[in-house]
Design a protein around this motif. Structure first.
Motif, PDB file in Angstrom:
ATOM      1  N   PRO A  44       0.826  -1.217   0.000  1.00 13.53           N
ATOM      2  CA  PRO A  44       0.000   0.000   0.000  1.00 13.53           C
ATOM      3  C   PRO A  44       0.859   1.265   0.000  1.00 13.53           C
ATOM      4  CG  PRO A  44      -0.771  -1.568   1.645  1.00 13.53           C
ATOM      5  CD  PRO A  44       0.533  -2.090   1.122  1.00 13.53           C
ATOM      6  N   LYS A  45       0.487   2.206  -0.826  1.00 10.80           N
ATOM      7  CA  LYS A  45       1.243   3.460  -0.966  1.00 10.80           C
ATOM      8  C   LYS A  45       1.385   4.161   0.385  1.00 10.80           C
ATOM      9  CE  LYS A  45       1.762   3.827  -5.476  1.00 10.80           C
ATOM     10  NZ  LYS A  45       2.893   3.152  -5.970  1.00 10.80           N
ATOM     11  N   GLY A  46       2.618   4.584   0.675  1.00  9.63           N
ATOM     12  CA  GLY A  46       2.897   5.349   1.883  1.00  9.63           C
ATOM     13  C   GLY A  46       3.013   4.541   3.155  1.00  9.63           C
ATOM     14  N   LYS A  47       2.796   3.243   3.102  1.00 13.45           N
ATOM     15  CA  LYS A  47       2.885   2.402   4.297  1.00 13.45           C
ATOM     16  C   LYS A  47       4.329   1.950   4.500  1.00 13.45           C
ATOM     17  CE  LYS A  47      -1.460   2.415   5.322  1.00 13.45           C
ATOM     18  NZ  LYS A  47      -1.957   3.009   6.548  1.00 13.45           N
ATOM     19  N   THR A  48       4.749   1.914   5.761  1.00 10.37           N
ATOM     20  CA  THR A  48       6.130   1.557   6.080  1.00 10.37           C
ATOM     21  C   THR A  48       6.174   0.417   7.085  1.00 10.37           C
ATOM     22  OG1 THR A  48       6.216   3.198   7.862  1.00 10.37           O
ATOM     23  CG2 THR A  48       6.960   3.909   5.689  1.00 10.37           C
ATOM     24  N   LEU A  49       7.268  -0.340   7.027  1.00 13.59           N
ATOM     25  CA  LEU A  49       7.527  -1.392   7.991  1.00 13.59           C
ATOM     26  C   LEU A  49       8.891  -1.116   8.614  1.00 13.59           C
ATOM     27  CD1 LEU A  49       6.697  -4.993   8.083  1.00 13.59           C
ATOM     28  CD2 LEU A  49       9.112  -4.443   8.297  1.00 13.59           C
ATOM     29  N   ARG A  50       8.940  -1.178   9.918  1.00 11.66           N
ATOM     30  CA  ARG A  50      10.170  -0.885  10.653  1.00 11.66           C
ATOM     31  C   ARG A  50      10.608  -2.141  11.404  1.00 11.66           C
ATOM     32  NH1 ARG A  50      12.505   3.918  12.809  1.00 11.66           N
ATOM     33  NH2 ARG A  50      13.416   3.542  14.850  1.00 11.66           N
TER      34      ARG A  50
END
Length: 162
Positions: A44-50
């Motif tokens: 998904p656009k703009g979603k991040t995983l850290r």
């Protein structure tokens, strides 16, 4: 051993090195392996995983139409995978236990949408299939992923940062 021991320092250094190698492998495979490429493109656009490891260097990543892209370390994650200790991360990163087993044993916490974390975990499984020799990989992976790229090319990309 006490907190701050030599053993813990070595585990932290190993985890930092392996997290860098893992990201480089994921980035390379997101261009060369159709399964990883598909997962990255559908992110998904703009979603991040850290990915966080106490005392070690993790990374923050997002998927784009051009593959996985690393973001600045201080970027907040929509999903955060945080290992509870360097020893727990060390066990996963050195192939002693798989990510599914670590999750079942509560060796890390997952904050955010688990549905967003699962594509990343599938990509990590594929990357582990390339990075680990089969004798190690068979202990931590349910099945051996079919390779679409030579392992040597993945290793070269990891070493030289392509």
């Amino acid at each position: 051993m006490a907190y701050g021991s030599v053993k813990m320092c070595l585990q932290c250094a190993t985890c930092s090195m392996v997290s860098t190698c893992l990201f480089r492998a994921l980035r390379f495979l997101s261009y060369r392996d159709s399964r990883v490429q598909k997962e990255a493109c559908q992110w998904p656009k703009g979603k991040t995983l850290r990915l966080e490891i106490p005392g070690a260097k993790g990374f923050t990543v997002t998927g784009t139409e051009h593959g996985f892209r690393k973001l600045p370390q201080d970027t907040p994650g929509d999903v955060t995978i945080r290992f509870k200790s360097p020893a727990d991360a060390f066990r996963v990163f050195t192939g002693q236990i798989g990510i599914a087993q670590a999750y079942a044993q509560h060796r890390f916490t997952l904050r955010g949408n688990m549905g967003l974390a699962m594509p990343f975990v599938r990509c990590v499984d594929i990357a582990e299939g390339y990075l680990f020799p089969w004798c190690l990989a068979k202990r931590i992976l349910k099945r051996r992923p079919k390779k679409e790229v030579s392992t040597a090319r993945v290793y070269l990309a990891v070493l030289f940062g392509r």
